[in-house]
Structures are given as C-alpha cells and as structure tokens.
Design a protein around this motif. Sequence first.
Motif: not given
Length: 225
Positions: A35-36, A57-62, A80-83
């Motif tokens: 994740x990091x 977080x990871x900007x995983x859906x744009x 969508x930002x996934x923490x």
Amino acid sequence: MLIGAGGFVFWYKVIGSYSPTGAQLTAYILHSDQRAALITDMSAPCPNAPFLLPSRGFVGLLYADPSRPYAPFTPHPGLDIFGDGDPGTVPIYAAYDGYLTRFDGWKGSVIIRIPHDPLNPTRQIWIYYAHMANLSGDTSFISADFPPGTSEKPITQGTLIGYQGVYAGSDPPIAMHVHFSVVLSNDDGSFRNETHLWNTLDPSPYFGMTLDARRSPTIPVACGT
C-alpha cells in the motif's frame, strides 16, 4: 480492514478487469505491504493548483473510469480515494474554501458550494463527498461540526469534514474510501445531479495532476503527471 472476502470477489469479477487502475487496486486491497507505494499523501495543494487532495490514500478509481457499477457510456463522475485503516479513522478535509451543506437525509455525504470557481471565477461550482458512514449507515463518520440539517456553513481549505467509510446505500460496497466530485451549478444556483458525468468537471486541473482515466494517468497519481 479495507474489505471483506465477499466484497473482494465482487471487485475481482466485475470491476478489476475494466479499470485502468484495477491491478493496482486489487494489490492494494489484498496486500497491505504494497500500500505505501500506491498512496498519495498531500499536505498542501500541488504547485499552481487550487485544490487540496481531500484524503490520504490510493486514488484507485479515476474520473471517467468505466468500471462497474459504471460503464463506458455511464462512467465514474469523480474520484475514489481508498485509505489505509479502519472505517472512521482516515481523515477527509475540505479541498477548498466554501459553504458546506448536509441535508437531513444524508448519512455519509456533504456538499460544498464554491461561489467563484478558482479556474473560472465567472461561474459557481460545488464539491461533493460521499461514503462517510459505516456499512449500514447507522453510524456517520461526518464531523460533529456538520450535523444533519447544516446549511451554508462557511469552511476553509483543510477543515476536517469527516472520515472515510464504507456506506454505499443500496449499491454493493467495494472498500473503504471517499468519493469526491466537482459538480456544475444549474442556472438557479443549485447543484446538478453528480451521478452523470456531463454534470461534473474533470478534477485534474483543480489538483494539478492527471486524474482522468482516458488520459493514461501515472499511477499512483502525483503533481504534474
């Protein structure tokens, strides 16, 4: 906990194969040690950009992502930002100065009116946040400063709004995240329906990074790329 086993099966079967970030998000959800390297963490806006990324977080859906429950003709209208953490622990902040409203029925959502778009001061825009509650919606993760019924409360960039959650209403949950979108105004000053892409704006220029799924963004997203 980011997601349950059943939720991952849903992700893998109907989303992972379609999203330009699908492989990375699958790795992010399943492997905590990876994740990091995927997280974007911004304490200030990118150079010459007005907006602060609202969460770590990871900007995983744009933006314009065709992943289900979206599709090529009805793509994702935001980010969508996934923490990394448990629901209710990853902070979410105001991306820009404005006036916050939370309607009585909104369990995990707020919207902020920006009277003068910083990129086009002749128009008004809104920024919308969602999923700030637990799975059932019984527990809201929105800050107590913004109870149901809050209307036009002035806030400044960086104000704590709440925490990432998993509430998705009647839709199947994917993982803990915050949904963020830039929404156009109607002629009467009200906000448009943000579920339609044509009622929203590409957030890329507001954040100073490529966030449109159609433009081959660098993953993880970063300033100037």
